[in-house]
Every structure is written in C-alpha cells, then in structure tokens.
Design an enzyme around this catalytic site. Structure first.
Site, PDB file in Angstrom:
ATOM      1  N   ARG A   1       0.864  -1.198   0.000  1.00  0.00           N
ATOM      2  CA  ARG A   1       0.000   0.000   0.000  1.00  0.00           C
ATOM      3  C   ARG A   1       0.897   1.244   0.000  1.00  0.00           C
ATOM      4  O   ARG A   1       2.133   1.150   0.052  1.00  0.00           O
ATOM      5  CB  ARG A   1      -0.912  -0.009   1.222  1.00  0.00           C
ATOM      6  CG  ARG A   1      -0.161   0.232   2.517  1.00  0.00           C
ATOM      7  CD  ARG A   1      -1.061   0.208   3.737  1.00  0.00           C
ATOM      8  NE  ARG A   1      -0.334   0.722   4.885  1.00  0.00           N
ATOM      9  CZ  ARG A   1      -0.701   0.569   6.153  1.00  0.00           C
ATOM     10  NH1 ARG A   1      -1.788  -0.123   6.428  1.00  0.00           N
ATOM     11  NH2 ARG A   1       0.003   1.100   7.124  1.00  0.00           N
TER      12      ARG A   1
ATOM     13  N   TYR B   1      11.580   7.311  15.260  1.00  0.00           N
ATOM     14  CA  TYR B   1      11.449   7.364  13.798  1.00  0.00           C
ATOM     15  C   TYR B   1      12.578   8.201  13.196  1.00  0.00           C
ATOM     16  O   TYR B   1      13.240   7.790  12.241  1.00  0.00           O
ATOM     17  CB  TYR B   1      10.088   7.976  13.457  1.00  0.00           C
ATOM     18  CG  TYR B   1       9.778   8.072  11.986  1.00  0.00           C
ATOM     19  CD1 TYR B   1       9.322   6.975  11.274  1.00  0.00           C
ATOM     20  CD2 TYR B   1       9.924   9.280  11.301  1.00  0.00           C
ATOM     21  CE1 TYR B   1       9.022   7.072   9.916  1.00  0.00           C
ATOM     22  CE2 TYR B   1       9.619   9.381   9.955  1.00  0.00           C
ATOM     23  CZ  TYR B   1       9.172   8.271   9.267  1.00  0.00           C
ATOM     24  OH  TYR B   1       8.880   8.373   7.924  1.00  0.00           O
TER      25      TYR B   1
ATOM     26  N   LYS C   1      15.612   7.217  10.614  1.00  0.00           N
ATOM     27  CA  LYS C   1      15.735   7.797   9.277  1.00  0.00           C
ATOM     28  C   LYS C   1      17.077   8.509   9.099  1.00  0.00           C
ATOM     29  O   LYS C   1      17.636   8.517   7.995  1.00  0.00           O
ATOM     30  CB  LYS C   1      14.555   8.740   8.999  1.00  0.00           C
ATOM     31  CG  LYS C   1      13.190   8.034   8.981  1.00  0.00           C
ATOM     32  CD  LYS C   1      13.086   6.964   7.896  1.00  0.00           C
ATOM     33  CE  LYS C   1      11.703   6.362   7.772  1.00  0.00           C
ATOM     34  NZ  LYS C   1      11.588   5.383   6.684  1.00  0.00           N
TER      35      LYS C   1
END
Ligand code: NAD
Length: 258
Positions: free
Chosen positions: A16, A154, A158
């Site tokens: 998705r 997060y 990253k």
C-alpha cells in the site's frame, strides 16, 4: 522499449501507500516486481491489480526484520527471473512518542523495522545483484532525517538510513551497485492519515500541499534507472521546500516580509 525492460525489482512495504506506487511505477517501466509486505491479503490484492494492468508482479510475505525471510525473497527472484537489479527498502513504521514516553521495546522495534530491515535487505540482495551485473538500491528515509522531530525513534532510524546509504554506497561502488536515499516530506497515507500534524505541516510547507505517492515513486524510478548512473551515496529531499527553510519562511510570513 520501456526503461526497465528485463530488470527485476524487490520493493518492501509494497502492499500500500508509497511502496505500492513505487511498485507500480517500476512495473509500468518494464521491471518485474516482487512486492513484499507483512500485509498479506492487501499485498495479494494489490498484485492482482498490477497483473490486470499488465505489470509482471508477484507478492511474497516478508517481514524485513527476519534474515531468513530475506534469504527466501532473494531465492524467489533468482528462481523467478534469475537476476536482481533493484531493491527499494521502503517498509517503515512510526512511533510518535517522546523520548520520555517511549518504552525501550518500542524504540527498538522502530529501529529494527526502519533501519535494521534495510541493512538486512542490502546484505541479502547484494550477492545476486553483483552476480547478475550490478544494481541500484533506494532506501526510503524521510525529511525528518535533517532535524530534530517529535517522533525521536522514527527520526533516529531515518538519520541512520542516511548513514547506512552512504556507507553501503562506498562499499559497493566498485562492484556496480549504487545506493541512494529518498527523503520525502509529508505524503498522506495510512501511516499518518489520522495524525493531527497534517494541517500544521501542510501550512508550513512552502508549496502549500502534501506530496503524492506517485511523486515519490517518480524519484525512486529515476534513482533505480540508468538515468542516474553516476549518482551514488546521496540523499534526495522531496518535500515541497519544507527542509529548504520552512521555519524562516514562517518568520517572513508572520513579519510581513513575504
Ligand atoms: P504505509 O504505512 O502506507 O506503508 C508502509 C508499509 O510498510 C505498509 O504496507 C506496512 O505493512 C509495511 N511494513 C511495516 N512493517 C513492515 C515489516 N516489518 N516488514 C515488511 N513490511 C512492513 O506508509 P507510507 O507513507 O507509504 O510509508 C512508506 C515509507 O515512506 C516508510 O518508510 C515511511 O517511513 C516513509 N515516509 C513516509 C512519509 C509520509 O509522510 N507518509 C514521509 C517520509 C517518509
């Protein structure tokens, strides 16, 4: 002849969102795509859609944190097409919790999926890529990898992806494998659709809107293709100008300079 005719790609988190758009874009350009995800019914349905559109695609359940599953994915493409040219490490999760409120297990889960998952993917993919003439790896980082952020796990993952990208690019450049990172700004997907930060972020984005999965996929295609043949070890921000100076722009708007 399409740009990626005869090439073979693996896209993680491909069921998705951006991963689906990337799978479709690479597939429409002629690549055979192994779509991988932990979302099994969604992945199977999406691959059926791709096949109906004329894309040569297969779905394989893959948890990017599992080295055995990675070995199976590479064996799947070896048996299917005999080669591997493109790996898009796109799978990712958020945590959206402060340092104080994040339990160590949650911290480790985010790092494991977003960063270790890409590390395991690179390790698994490189031998077959090298054997069949080289390739291109694209790691999906984020524009949060250029600043502090309200999702520290997060953001750390990253930032880590940017470091992994450069390190792997140095290691594999002479072996015909390029490694780059794409750092998107806000793209509204199932990852963040319910988030209260969407409107404030859009409001601060110089272009005044969020990006689309298709716009991100276009950059992924460029970095996966021979058009970027001399580019490796770079990170590419794609965020409507947010990283370029959204905070100073806000000051300028609030003080009447703009
Ligand atoms: P999404 O949630 O729609 O897609 C992420 C996909 O990764 C899902 O299909 C999910 O099932 C899959 N996934 C999660 N854990 C997995 C695992 N362990 N193994 C395999 N697959 C797994 O979100 P998206 O917005 O399409 O995100 C795609 C990538 O883009 C992510 O890495 C995300 O961090 C990054 N990104 C998103 C945005 C944004 O605003 N949406 C911005 C910057 C970066």
């Amino acid at each position: 002849m399409t740009e990626l005719e005869g090439r073979v790609a693996i896209v993680t988190g491909g069921a998705r969102g951006q991963g689906a758009a990337e799978s479709r874009r690479l597939g429409r350009e002629g690549a055979a795509v192994l779509v991988c995800d932990v979302l099994v019914p969604e992945g199977e349905t999406f691959v059926a859609e791709l096949s109906a559109e004329g894309v040569d695609a297969r779905f394989l359940p893959l948890d990017v944190t599992d080295p055995e599953a990675w070995a199976q994915a590479v064996e799947e493409v070896r048996g299917w097409k005999g080669r591997l040219d493109i790996l898009v490490n796109n799978a990712g999760i958020i945590n959206r919790s402060t340092v104080s409120a994040t339990e160590p297990e949650a911290w480790e889960r985010v790092l494991k999926v977003n960063l270790t998952g890409a590390f395991l993917g690179i390790r698994a993919a490189v031998p077959l890529m090298e054997e069949t003439g080289g390739g291109a790896i694209v790691n999906i980082s984020s524009n949060s990898a250029f600043s502090g952020h309200y999702d520290p796990a997060y953001t750390a993952s990253k930032w880590g992806l940017r470091g992994l990208t450069r390190s792997a690019a140095m290691e594999y450049a002479a072996r015909g494998i390029r490694v780059n990172a794409v750092c998107p700004g806000l793209v509204v997907t199932a990852l963040n659709a319910a988030s209260p930060h969407l409107q404030p972020m859009i409001g601060m984005t110089p272009m005044g809107r969020s990006g689309t999965p298709e716009e991100i996929a276009e950059l992924v295609l460029f970095l996966a293709s021979d058009r970027s043949a001399f580019i490796t070890g770079e990170d590419f921000v794609i965020d409507g100008g947010f990283t370029a100076g959204a905070s100073y722009r806000r000051v300028a708007v609030e003080t009447g300079i703009y």
